[in-house]
Design a protein around this motif. Structure first.
Motif, PDB file in Angstrom:
ATOM      1  N   ILE A  80       9.521  11.890  -1.305  1.00 42.48           N
ATOM      2  CA  ILE A  80       8.495  10.842  -1.282  1.00 42.48           C
ATOM      3  C   ILE A  80       9.078   9.573  -0.666  1.00 42.48           C
ATOM      4  O   ILE A  80       8.431   8.922   0.155  1.00 42.48           O
ATOM      5  N   ASP A  81      10.305   9.226  -1.038  1.00 40.94           N
ATOM      6  CA  ASP A  81      10.961   8.044  -0.460  1.00 40.94           C
ATOM      7  C   ASP A  81      11.141   8.190   1.048  1.00 40.94           C
ATOM      8  O   ASP A  81      10.908   7.245   1.801  1.00 40.94           O
ATOM      9  N   LYS A  82      11.541   9.364   1.489  1.00 38.20           N
ATOM     10  CA  LYS A  82      11.713   9.599   2.929  1.00 38.20           C
ATOM     11  C   LYS A  82      10.378   9.451   3.661  1.00 38.20           C
ATOM     12  O   LYS A  82      10.317   8.852   4.724  1.00 38.20           O
ATOM     13  N   ALA A  83       9.321   9.998   3.084  1.00 40.77           N
ATOM     14  CA  ALA A  83       7.998   9.898   3.709  1.00 40.77           C
ATOM     15  C   ALA A  83       7.524   8.449   3.733  1.00 40.77           C
ATOM     16  O   ALA A  83       6.959   7.990   4.732  1.00 40.77           O
ATOM     17  N   GLU A  84       7.778   7.711   2.654  1.00 39.59           N
ATOM     18  CA  GLU A  84       7.379   6.304   2.600  1.00 39.59           C
ATOM     19  C   GLU A  84       8.103   5.503   3.678  1.00 39.59           C
ATOM     20  O   GLU A  84       7.488   4.704   4.386  1.00 39.59           O
ATOM     21  N   HIS A  85       9.407   5.725   3.823  1.00 38.21           N
ATOM     22  CA  HIS A  85      10.172   4.996   4.842  1.00 38.21           C
ATOM     23  C   HIS A  85       9.752   5.393   6.260  1.00 38.21           C
ATOM     24  O   HIS A  85       9.703   4.550   7.161  1.00 38.21           O
ATOM     25  N   ALA A  86       9.438   6.658   6.471  1.00 36.13           N
ATOM     26  CA  ALA A  86       8.983   7.109   7.783  1.00 36.13           C
ATOM     27  C   ALA A  86       7.640   6.460   8.130  1.00 36.13           C
ATOM     28  O   ALA A  86       7.447   5.988   9.262  1.00 36.13           O
ATOM     29  N   ALA A  87       6.737   6.417   7.183  1.00 35.89           N
ATOM     30  CA  ALA A  87       5.439   5.787   7.419  1.00 35.89           C
ATOM     31  C   ALA A  87       5.600   4.282   7.668  1.00 35.89           C
ATOM     32  O   ALA A  87       4.954   3.723   8.555  1.00 35.89           O
ATOM     33  N   ASP A  88       6.482   3.658   6.915  1.00 38.74           N
ATOM     34  CA  ASP A  88       6.714   2.219   7.102  1.00 38.74           C
ATOM     35  C   ASP A  88       7.280   1.929   8.487  1.00 38.74           C
ATOM     36  O   ASP A  88       6.944   0.910   9.096  1.00 38.74           O
ATOM     37  N   ALA A 143       2.115   9.346  -5.794  1.00 41.41           N
ATOM     38  CA  ALA A 143       2.621  10.688  -5.465  1.00 41.41           C
ATOM     39  C   ALA A 143       3.737  11.083  -6.420  1.00 41.41           C
ATOM     40  O   ALA A 143       3.810  12.237  -6.865  1.00 41.41           O
ATOM     41  N   ASP A 144       4.615  10.137  -6.739  1.00 40.92           N
ATOM     42  CA  ASP A 144       5.716  10.416  -7.665  1.00 40.92           C
ATOM     43  C   ASP A 144       5.174  10.771  -9.045  1.00 40.92           C
ATOM     44  O   ASP A 144       5.639  11.725  -9.678  1.00 40.92           O
ATOM     45  N   LYS A 145       4.161  10.034  -9.491  1.00 41.39           N
ATOM     46  CA  LYS A 145       3.545  10.310 -10.789  1.00 41.39           C
ATOM     47  C   LYS A 145       2.853  11.671 -10.782  1.00 41.39           C
ATOM     48  O   LYS A 145       2.973  12.437 -11.738  1.00 41.39           O
ATOM     49  N   ALA A 146       2.155  11.978  -9.690  1.00 33.02           N
ATOM     50  CA  ALA A 146       1.424  13.246  -9.601  1.00 33.02           C
ATOM     51  C   ALA A 146       2.354  14.452  -9.590  1.00 33.02           C
ATOM     52  O   ALA A 146       1.979  15.532 -10.048  1.00 33.02           O
ATOM     53  N   THR A 147       3.565  14.269  -9.078  1.00 30.69           N
ATOM     54  CA  THR A 147       4.511  15.385  -9.022  1.00 30.69           C
ATOM     55  C   THR A 147       5.488  15.370 -10.192  1.00 30.69           C
ATOM     56  O   THR A 147       6.430  16.160 -10.217  1.00 30.69           O
ATOM     57  N   GLY A 148       5.260  14.474 -11.133  1.00 35.37           N
ATOM     58  CA  GLY A 148       6.126  14.421 -12.307  1.00 35.37           C
ATOM     59  C   GLY A 148       7.528  13.922 -11.991  1.00 35.37           C
ATOM     60  O   GLY A 148       8.469  14.211 -12.725  1.00 35.37           O
ATOM     61  N   GLY A 149       7.686  13.202 -10.900  1.00 38.42           N
ATOM     62  CA  GLY A 149       8.986  12.655 -10.533  1.00 38.42           C
ATOM     63  C   GLY A 149       9.943  13.669  -9.949  1.00 38.42           C
ATOM     64  O   GLY A 149      11.112  13.361  -9.717  1.00 38.42           O
ATOM     65  N   GLY A 150       9.469  14.858  -9.686  1.00 37.47           N
ATOM     66  CA  GLY A 150      10.337  15.920  -9.208  1.00 37.47           C
ATOM     67  C   GLY A 150      10.635  15.909  -7.721  1.00 37.47           C
ATOM     68  O   GLY A 150      11.464  16.672  -7.256  1.00 37.47           O
ATOM     69  N   HIS A 151       9.955  15.062  -6.976  1.00 32.73           N
ATOM     70  CA  HIS A 151      10.132  15.043  -5.522  1.00 32.73           C
ATOM     71  C   HIS A 151      10.380  13.631  -5.004  1.00 32.73           C
ATOM     72  O   HIS A 151       9.957  13.270  -3.910  1.00 32.73           O
ATOM     73  N   GLY A 191       0.816  -1.219   0.000  1.00 30.24           N
ATOM     74  CA  GLY A 191       0.000   0.000   0.000  1.00 30.24           C
ATOM     75  C   GLY A 191       0.845   1.262   0.000  1.00 30.24           C
ATOM     76  O   GLY A 191       0.562   2.213  -0.739  1.00 30.24           O
ATOM     77  N   LEU A 192       1.890   1.265   0.822  1.00 32.95           N
ATOM     78  CA  LEU A 192       2.778   2.425   0.871  1.00 32.95           C
ATOM     79  C   LEU A 192       3.506   2.611  -0.458  1.00 32.95           C
ATOM     80  O   LEU A 192       3.690   3.735  -0.935  1.00 32.95           O
ATOM     81  N   ASP A 193       3.923   1.495  -1.066  1.00 35.76           N
ATOM     82  CA  ASP A 193       4.621   1.565  -2.346  1.00 35.76           C
ATOM     83  C   ASP A 193       3.700   2.127  -3.428  1.00 35.76           C
ATOM     84  O   ASP A 193       4.109   2.963  -4.239  1.00 35.76           O
ATOM     85  N   LYS A 194       2.455   1.679  -3.409  1.00 31.59           N
ATOM     86  CA  LYS A 194       1.477   2.173  -4.391  1.00 31.59           C
ATOM     87  C   LYS A 194       1.218   3.669  -4.190  1.00 31.59           C
ATOM     88  O   LYS A 194       1.157   4.429  -5.157  1.00 31.59           O
TER      89      LYS A 194
END
Length: 57
Positions: free
Chosen positions: A44-52, A32-40, A24-27
């Motif tokens: 996004i990776d930091k937020a995903e790891h923090a949530a995990d 989020a990466d797609k919505a931001t055009g890959g610019g962040h 779910g977090l990966d999805k």
């Protein structure tokens, strides 16, 4: 309601739950990466790891 919360925490801590929350977090990170055009990607990776770290094992 507390019983339901306890069951959800127990599930998230199981191997099956860990896989489900990771998926779910990966999805969400991919969306989020797609919505931001890959610019962040780094943020996004930091937020995903923090949530995990807060969910599951």
């Amino acid at each position: 309601m507390s019983d339901l919360s306890d069951k959800a925490k127990d599930f998230a801590s199981s191997d099956k739950g860990e896989k489900a929350t990771d998926a779910g977090l990966d999805k969400a990170a991919g969306a989020a990466d797609k919505a931001t055009g890959g610019g962040h990607g780094d943020q996004i990776d930091k937020a995903e790891h923090a949530a995990d770290g807060k969910i599951g094992n």
